[in-house]
Design an enzyme around this catalytic site. Sequence first.
Site, PDB file in Angstrom:
ATOM      1  CB  THR A 115      -0.967   0.002   1.198  1.00 18.09           C
ATOM      2  OG1 THR A 115      -0.240  -0.251   2.406  1.00 18.09           O
ATOM      3  CG2 THR A 115      -2.038  -1.064   1.023  1.00 18.09           C
ATOM      4  CE  LYS A 130       0.395  -3.309   3.482  1.00 19.49           C
ATOM      5  NZ  LYS A 130      -0.339  -2.387   4.457  1.00 19.49           N
ATOM      6  CB  THR A 136      -1.079  -1.450   8.999  1.00 20.43           C
ATOM      7  OG1 THR A 136      -2.255  -0.996   9.547  1.00 20.43           O
ATOM      8  CG2 THR A 136      -1.525  -1.612   7.574  1.00 20.43           C
ATOM      9  CD  GLU A 162       2.336   5.267   6.357  1.00 21.16           C
ATOM     10  OE1 GLU A 162       1.533   4.617   5.675  1.00 21.16           O
ATOM     11  OE2 GLU A 162       2.015   5.942   7.348  1.00 21.16           O
ATOM     12  CG  ASN A 184      -0.055   8.472   8.069  1.00 20.06           C
ATOM     13  OD1 ASN A 184      -0.751   7.474   8.000  1.00 20.06           O
ATOM     14  ND2 ASN A 184       1.274   8.416   8.108  1.00 20.06           N
ATOM     15  CB  SER A 208      -7.339  12.789  -0.648  1.00 18.84           C
ATOM     16  OG  SER A 208      -6.113  13.180  -0.073  1.00 18.84           O
TER      17      SER A 208
END
EC number: 2.3.1.35
Length: 404
Positions: free
Chosen positions: A166, A189, A200, A280, A399, A404
Amino acid sequence: MTETVNAARLLREQGVTAPAGFRAAGIAAGIKASGKRDLALVFNEGPDYGAAGVFTRNKVKAAPVLWSQQVLTTGALRAVILNSGGANACTGPGGFQDAHATAEAVAAALSDWGTETGAIEVAVCSTGLIGDRLPMDKLLAGVRTIVQDMAGGLSGGDDAAQAIMTTDTVPKQVALHHPGNWTVGGMAKGAGMIAPSLATMLCVLTTDAAVDPVALDTALRRATAATFDRLDIDGACSTNDTVLLLASGASGITPAQADLDDAVLRVCDDLCAQLQADAEGVTKRVNVTVTGAASDDDAVVAARTIARDSLVKTAVFGSDPNWGRVVAAVGIAPIALDPDRMTVSFNGSAVFADGVGTPGAREVDLSGPDIDITVDLRLGDGRATVRTTDLSHGYVEENSAYSS
């Protein structure tokens, strides 16, 4: 990367298809607007079909988690179907029916392909944005295609690892080849919403060892407790966390439980390190180690408290050796400690001892990408390490715009 420890080979160029008896595939089914791969399949050709799994501790569980928990009560799996681009979480009874329909479609496609399969033998995993139903027309069409695309060797595993990504920037996979001629492979992942209780994170592990579901469950729970449960990027626990371990028995070799435990642990540990490195917005990888705690459990609690502290994480991002933030963070952990006894070190350099900062503590260099924070409570023998990262502008930007 190749590493030799105890004569076992650890290879990041291989993954779920490294063990004998497994095929995999990854395709673009149109779930992601980007057109990138978004559907993966891992298939166990047998002759054994033992399986075990661990799942999120979040009380809000996604539909595929609920489905996979049910099917794993049998201790057997022939296949795992995974999609990215949508979590199928908080989607009500319809979402659960979508997970069931996906398993039914995989079973039907495999049966048509020549391997009689029931939906009860198919685990389902999803990852992506919470709250939206999956585009089932695209997903079910993709299921029919992906069964025909299954491949052994490295290509199928590579494609599957890419299809579950993702916000990941790179696929994550590894295989351990044991000198006893059996193998454990895996793919994972996850880049954010990672906290103890897994991450996650979707992870599929495979082995060609001939082991029963009880042995698999034991090895998996021991491994996840020491690895994924101690990876804390942002303190957020996902609705979809899933780690599955499948055994084909194709090697014909039954290893000792200790050897199986060690191999699964090493594969999970390597995947965990890859998740940490690709978190991230990460600019620094941080390992928080607490020693001298009254118990191992206390050490885990203390290390996790430090790893989750936003002020500690932002100080690391700024390369600021701010030991005061570490001391303040561990001080709120619900454990026994004496601030006049504990010590704090950054990258091996003492910065706090005897209740005060040490000379030169503010000059410790934290400019590198790897940071070790060690707190010795000097109360007992408890010890634990929690992996985390810094908290950067990139994390906030990514984040804040995720939906969007």
